[in-house]
Design an enzyme around this catalytic site. Structure first.
Site, mmCIF file in Angstrom:
data_model
loop_
_atom_site.group_PDB
_atom_site.id
_atom_site.type_symbol
_atom_site.label_atom_id
_atom_site.label_comp_id
_atom_site.label_asym_id
_atom_site.label_seq_id
_atom_site.Cartn_x
_atom_site.Cartn_y
_atom_site.Cartn_z
ATOM 1 C CD GLU A 75 -5.577 -10.397 2.625
ATOM 2 O OE1 GLU A 75 -4.542 -9.742 2.449
ATOM 3 O OE2 GLU A 75 -6.617 -10.225 1.951
ATOM 4 C CG ASN B 171 -5.977 -8.044 -3.910
ATOM 5 O OD1 ASN B 171 -5.274 -8.698 -4.667
ATOM 6 N ND2 ASN B 171 -7.197 -8.420 -3.581
ATOM 7 C CB SER C 289 -10.912 -9.790 -3.192
ATOM 8 O OG SER C 289 -11.615 -9.233 -4.289
ATOM 9 C CG HIS D 230 -9.659 -12.081 0.789
ATOM 10 N ND1 HIS D 230 -8.568 -11.383 0.335
ATOM 11 C CD2 HIS D 230 -10.245 -12.621 -0.322
ATOM 12 C CE1 HIS D 230 -8.492 -11.496 -0.978
ATOM 13 N NE2 HIS D 230 -9.499 -12.231 -1.398
#
Length: 495
Positions: free
Chosen positions: A157, A195, A124, A145
């Protein structure tokens, strides 16, 4: 044309923890034979047992058939021997978030699975390029991900480093789609899409508390009931765990130094004390007791007159709700309620020398929101504000008063989500469409930042950021050039 891996192709998942087991289930449900690998064979076996129990519950609820559940479990094979993976087409690593450990795992696997296998990391936060450095087949390395729980969350992702073969990334993109996931492409940058872009959701909430704009409960209530987010930022950070959330913020802050990404001393204090959220029983909230709730003390009333000015487009649904509730409404030169000026909040506080005024935050949907943040200046008396709150209560809206400061919750959050997403698009981390998809399906935002911004207009984003920059911090709220370009050209993000 690039296609997904064929159903029935053998793949492997390294790591039988919650995430690894979830990924194994997703692949097995799609028809793949899946090796679930852990150093301790009993861990893999226990993980498969938990998956079987979960699938049985789905059968009991009528979500899948008993045959589908049985086939899924039959497709997952536990092993502690990496040599069983010879001949697999895809290896997905879902182990501890440590670059050296991941690197060594892939170094070992490449000697077993060969040059044609695709090697995907579920990291991540760690750059794929760093994991692939010095490996035998760096062009076969890609990020894949998933979001937790992998069986439920839709987003994947797909992260390409400078060395990743484009065909490899495309195969993973289409394979994830074949597994009923929403795939997005991202370049190998800190935080990838989600993120990175999600930071303002947490950072602005923490900043508001530090500024005295509101407490945890008030901000969470506004973001849920007006913003349409499934959870408020403090509730969500408590659920994620402050050790995890703080670590991601720290990583992005270190890699992309910018005032926006600075870690909050409020959250750091919780981490230092070990108050990590729900998993420790205390974070922003104390989970040994009922969580605090706001109470609307307004008494619904349809007395008073609403005057509505032409061209008040963003707040027009709000005035219509008041009208539908029975408030006497007429056209006016300015929008007001019994002489009280009503306006949209665009990042700045109401001027001290303005007539009695109330400014309203934005909402996901003004036609249905159950609460709305607002602020008033000193010229607005308690009696005037109470009458307004009573009228809003008649329309089913809890009017939540906040201090007359820059940046009401939903407005500043949406403006900054758009700003950070624009920065990601401008730096070619992802496309505009993928940024919206990532936030919608990776963290369950009610809609993507660019779709939301277009509903308000790029000029609203520009003005709100400019006011936040002027009143709070110029560097933190500096507008991305890509937004400014759209404002100058007078076009939406989705032109």
């Amino acid at each position: 044309m690039t296609t997904a891996l064929a159903s029935g192709t053998s793949i492997a998942v390294i790591g039988a923890g919650t995430m690894g087991a979830g990924i194994a289930q997703v692949a097995a449900q799609a028809g793949h034979t899946v090796w679930l690998v852990d150093q301790d064979m009993s861990v893999s076996e226990a993980a498969i047992g938990k998956l079987a129990s979960g699938l049985e519950r789905l059968v009991g609820r009528g979500k899948i058939s008993a045959e589908q559940a049985a086939n899924t479990i039959a497709n997952i094979k536990p092993t502690a021997d990496q040599h069983d993976l010879a001949g697999t087409s895809l290896v997905i690593e879902a182990i501890v978030e440590n670059r050296k450990v991941k690197h060594q795992v892939f170094a070992d696997l490449m000697g077993i699975c060969g040059a044609d296998c695709i090697y995907a990391s579920n990291t991540s936060s760690i750059p794929i390029e760093d994991i692939a450095e010095g490996l035998q087949y760096p062009a076969q390395m890609v990020g894949m991900h998933f979001f937790n729980p992998a069986q439920i969350m839709k987003l994947v992702e797909v992260i390409s480093s400078k060395q990743t073969c484009p065909k490899v990334a495309d195969v993973i993109y289409h394979t994830a789609a074949a597994w009923n996931k929403v795939s997005v492409h991202a370049t190998d940058t800190p935080g990838f899409i989600v993120n990175r872009v999600a930071r303002p959701f947490y950072a602005e909430a923490l900043r508001m508390v530090a500024e005295g704009m509101g407490d945890y409960t008030t901000i969470d209530t506004v973001m849920r009931e007006a913003g349409g987010f499934r959870m408020g930022p403090f509730e969500l950070m408590d659920l994620i765990g402050h050790d995890v959330n703080y670590a991601v913020t720290d990583l992005v802050s270190e890699a992309l130094y910018h005032p926006l990404f600075e870690v909050s001393p409020i959250q750091k204090a919780l981490v230092d004390k070990g108050d990590l959220g729900r998993k420790t029983g205390r974070g922003y909230y104390d989970y040994s007791a009922d969580l605090p709730k706001l109470t609307n003390t307004a008494t619904p009333s349809t007395s008073g007159q609403l005057l509505v000015a032409a061209g008040d487009d963003i707040l027009a649904p709000l005035w219509q709700r008041l009208t539908n509730a029975g408030i006497n409404t007429a056209a006016g030169k300015s929008t007001q309620f019994d002489g009280l000026q009503l306006q949209l909040h665009i990042g700045a506080p109401i001027a001290a020398d303005a007539p009695a005024t109330v400014a309203f935050d934005i909402a996901l949907d003004l036609t249905s929101c159950t609460a709305l943040a607002c602020q008033r200046n000193q010229a607005c008396s308690n009696e005037q504000f109470q009458a307004l709150a009573n009228a809003f209560a008649a329309a089913g809206i809890f009017l939540i008063e906040m201090p007359n400061q820059a940046g009401l919750p939903v407005a500043r959050t949406v403006a900054m989500l758009t700003n950070v997403a624009a920065d990601a698009v401008d730096k070619q981390v992802c496309s505009l469409e993928d940024a919206d998809k990532a936030m919608r399906y990776g963290v369950n935002y009610p809609q993507g930042p660019f779709i939301w911004a277009d509903q308000l207009s790029p000029n609203w984003v520009h003005t709100t950021l400019a006011n936040l920059a002027h009143h709070i911090c110029a560097s933190r709220y500096a507008e991305n050039d890509w937004i400014a370009k759209h404002v100058i050209e007078q076009r939406n993000f989705y032109a």
